[in-house]
Design a protein around this motif. Structure first.
Motif, PDB file in Angstrom:
ATOM      1  N   VAL A 178       7.075  12.180  -1.350  1.00 19.28           N
ATOM      2  CA  VAL A 178       7.501  12.007  -2.740  1.00 19.28           C
ATOM      3  C   VAL A 178       8.554  10.911  -2.825  1.00 19.28           C
ATOM      4  CG1 VAL A 178       8.719  13.101  -4.672  1.00 19.28           C
ATOM      5  CG2 VAL A 178       6.898  14.341  -3.490  1.00 19.28           C
ATOM      6  N   LEU A 179       9.498  10.922  -1.891  1.00 16.98           N
ATOM      7  CA  LEU A 179      10.527   9.883  -1.862  1.00 16.98           C
ATOM      8  C   LEU A 179       9.885   8.505  -1.686  1.00 16.98           C
ATOM      9  CD1 LEU A 179      13.503   9.069  -1.853  1.00 16.98           C
ATOM     10  CD2 LEU A 179      13.507   9.471   0.624  1.00 16.98           C
ATOM     11  N   PHE A 180       8.906   8.431  -0.799  1.00 14.22           N
ATOM     12  CA  PHE A 180       8.190   7.167  -0.615  1.00 14.22           C
ATOM     13  C   PHE A 180       7.520   6.726  -1.909  1.00 14.22           C
ATOM     14  CE2 PHE A 180       4.057   5.154   0.048  1.00 14.22           C
ATOM     15  CZ  PHE A 180       4.466   3.954   0.608  1.00 14.22           C
ATOM     16  N   ALA A 181       6.828   7.660  -2.575  1.00  9.94           N
ATOM     17  CA  ALA A 181       6.134   7.327  -3.822  1.00  9.94           C
ATOM     18  C   ALA A 181       7.112   6.864  -4.882  1.00  9.94           C
ATOM     19  CB  ALA A 181       5.333   8.528  -4.322  1.00  9.94           C
ATOM     20  N   GLU A 182       8.246   7.550  -4.990  1.00 12.05           N
ATOM     21  CA  GLU A 182       9.244   7.165  -5.991  1.00 12.05           C
ATOM     22  C   GLU A 182       9.848   5.806  -5.680  1.00 12.05           C
ATOM     23  OE1 GLU A 182      11.816  10.590  -5.888  1.00 12.05           O
ATOM     24  OE2 GLU A 182      10.560  11.681  -7.343  1.00 12.05           O
ATOM     25  N   THR A 183      10.113   5.548  -4.404  1.00  9.81           N
ATOM     26  CA  THR A 183      10.662   4.256  -3.999  1.00  9.81           C
ATOM     27  C   THR A 183       9.659   3.140  -4.272  1.00  9.81           C
ATOM     28  OG1 THR A 183      11.965   5.333  -2.283  1.00  9.81           O
ATOM     29  CG2 THR A 183      11.646   2.954  -2.063  1.00  9.81           C
ATOM     30  N   ALA A 184       8.396   3.375  -3.918  1.00 10.42           N
ATOM     31  CA  ALA A 184       7.363   2.367  -4.148  1.00 10.42           C
ATOM     32  C   ALA A 184       7.199   2.099  -5.643  1.00 10.42           C
ATOM     33  CB  ALA A 184       6.043   2.821  -3.530  1.00 10.42           C
ATOM     34  N   THR A 185       7.260   3.149  -6.448  1.00 10.35           N
ATOM     35  CA  THR A 185       7.146   2.981  -7.903  1.00 10.35           C
ATOM     36  C   THR A 185       8.327   2.183  -8.443  1.00 10.35           C
ATOM     37  OG1 THR A 185       5.957   5.073  -8.077  1.00 10.35           O
ATOM     38  CG2 THR A 185       6.915   4.215 -10.098  1.00 10.35           C
ATOM     39  N   ALA A 186       9.527   2.484  -7.958  1.00  4.54           N
ATOM     40  CA  ALA A 186      10.717   1.752  -8.404  1.00  4.54           C
ATOM     41  C   ALA A 186      10.623   0.281  -8.012  1.00  4.54           C
ATOM     42  CB  ALA A 186      11.976   2.383  -7.815  1.00  4.54           C
ATOM     43  N   LEU A 187      10.155   0.013  -6.801  1.00  8.55           N
ATOM     44  CA  LEU A 187       9.997  -1.377  -6.366  1.00  8.55           C
ATOM     45  C   LEU A 187       8.955  -2.103  -7.210  1.00  8.55           C
ATOM     46  CD1 LEU A 187      10.115  -0.930  -2.492  1.00  8.55           C
ATOM     47  CD2 LEU A 187      11.838  -2.039  -3.935  1.00  8.55           C
ATOM     48  N   ARG A 188       7.860  -1.410  -7.519  1.00  6.92           N
ATOM     49  CA  ARG A 188       6.830  -2.015  -8.362  1.00  6.92           C
ATOM     50  C   ARG A 188       7.389  -2.327  -9.747  1.00  6.92           C
ATOM     51  NH1 ARG A 188       2.828   1.676 -11.171  1.00  6.92           N
ATOM     52  NH2 ARG A 188       4.803   1.997 -12.196  1.00  6.92           N
ATOM     53  N   ASP A 189       8.124  -1.378 -10.310  1.00  4.58           N
ATOM     54  CA  ASP A 189       8.705  -1.585 -11.642  1.00  4.58           C
ATOM     55  C   ASP A 189       9.690  -2.744 -11.633  1.00  4.58           C
ATOM     56  OD1 ASP A 189       7.161   0.521 -12.497  1.00  4.58           O
ATOM     57  OD2 ASP A 189       8.812   1.973 -12.548  1.00  4.58           O
ATOM     58  N   ARG A 190      10.457  -2.839 -10.549  1.00  2.00           N
ATOM     59  CA  ARG A 190      11.410  -3.942 -10.443  1.00  2.00           C
ATOM     60  C   ARG A 190      10.687  -5.274 -10.360  1.00  2.00           C
ATOM     61  NH1 ARG A 190      15.326  -4.004  -5.500  1.00  2.00           N
ATOM     62  NH2 ARG A 190      14.798  -6.134  -5.022  1.00  2.00           N
ATOM     63  N   LYS A 191       9.580  -5.309  -9.600  1.00  2.00           N
ATOM     64  CA  LYS A 191       8.796  -6.538  -9.491  1.00  2.00           C
ATOM     65  C   LYS A 191       8.186  -6.894 -10.830  1.00  2.00           C
ATOM     66  CE  LYS A 191       4.913  -8.782  -7.150  1.00  2.00           C
ATOM     67  NZ  LYS A 191       5.133  -9.948  -7.906  1.00  2.00           N
ATOM     68  N   LEU A 192       7.628  -5.912 -11.529  1.00  5.72           N
ATOM     69  CA  LEU A 192       7.033  -6.178 -12.843  1.00  5.72           C
ATOM     70  C   LEU A 192       8.090  -6.691 -13.807  1.00  5.72           C
ATOM     71  CD1 LEU A 192       4.627  -3.124 -13.262  1.00  5.72           C
ATOM     72  CD2 LEU A 192       4.006  -5.490 -12.746  1.00  5.72           C
ATOM     73  N   SER A 193       9.254  -6.096 -13.776  1.00  8.75           N
ATOM     74  CA  SER A 193      10.332  -6.518 -14.650  1.00  8.75           C
ATOM     75  C   SER A 193      10.751  -7.952 -14.325  1.00  8.75           C
ATOM     76  CB  SER A 193      11.518  -5.572 -14.487  1.00  8.75           C
ATOM     77  OG  SER A 193      12.628  -6.050 -15.205  1.00  8.75           O
TER      78      SER A 193
END
Length: 157
Positions: free
Chosen positions: A128-143
């Motif tokens: 779950v931590l991995f998924a949340e981290t990956a999602t945060a990184l993706r959101d940061r890249k999209l932003s």
């Protein structure tokens, strides 16, 4: 047909667990098994298997029960299904989070991989931590991409 002496503890526990998950009493389960799968097990037979009162259970009877629940015979007699189902529930929650990241086209393969990872000993919290981290990184890249900037995942890696 060969018989198994005394249903193994897991068979009794699994049958009780599966029946309770469906919210069925012995009579209802017997009736539904007969109607849907043409499996003839009386309410008394089901109860006796659950309560380990049958000294012998026919292998074909166990195979029919496994067929009714759409399980492998092996899963019915060797695995604690309450644990397996819990793993699948946790994997499903995790799979939903990761699917948001990877897209639905990869969801089925991802679900299988997630279950295998959990079975291999990786803790659900770590995934779950991995998924949340990956999602945060993706959101940061999209932003960053939307702002026309460089970086995102490329900067992280």
């Amino acid at each position: 047909m060969p018989r198994i002496k005394r249903p193994p503890n897991l068979v009794s526990r699994n049958l009780r667990y599966l029946r309770s998950q469906l919210g069925l009493n012995y009579s209802e389960m017997s009736r539904i098994m007969e109607k849907k799968k043409h499996i003839e097990l009386s309410p008394v037979q089901i109860r006796n298997i659950e309560m380990k009162e049958n000294r012998h259970v026919r292998v074909d009877t166990l195979a029919k029960i496994a067929d009714y629940f759409e399980l492998s015979y092996d899963a019915l007699i060797r695995h604690d299904l309450s644990q397996e189902i819990e793993v699948e529930n946790e994997a499903s929650k995790l799979s939903q989070k990761i699917t948001e990241l990877l897209g639905p086209e990869n969801a089925a393969e991802l679900f299988k991989t997630t279950i295998n990872l959990i079975r291999s000993g990786i803790k659900v919290k770590e995934l779950v931590l991995f998924a949340e981290t990956a999602t945060a990184l993706r959101d940061r890249k999209l932003s960053t991409d939307q702002k026309g900037g460089e970086g995102g995942l490329d900067q992280v890696f």
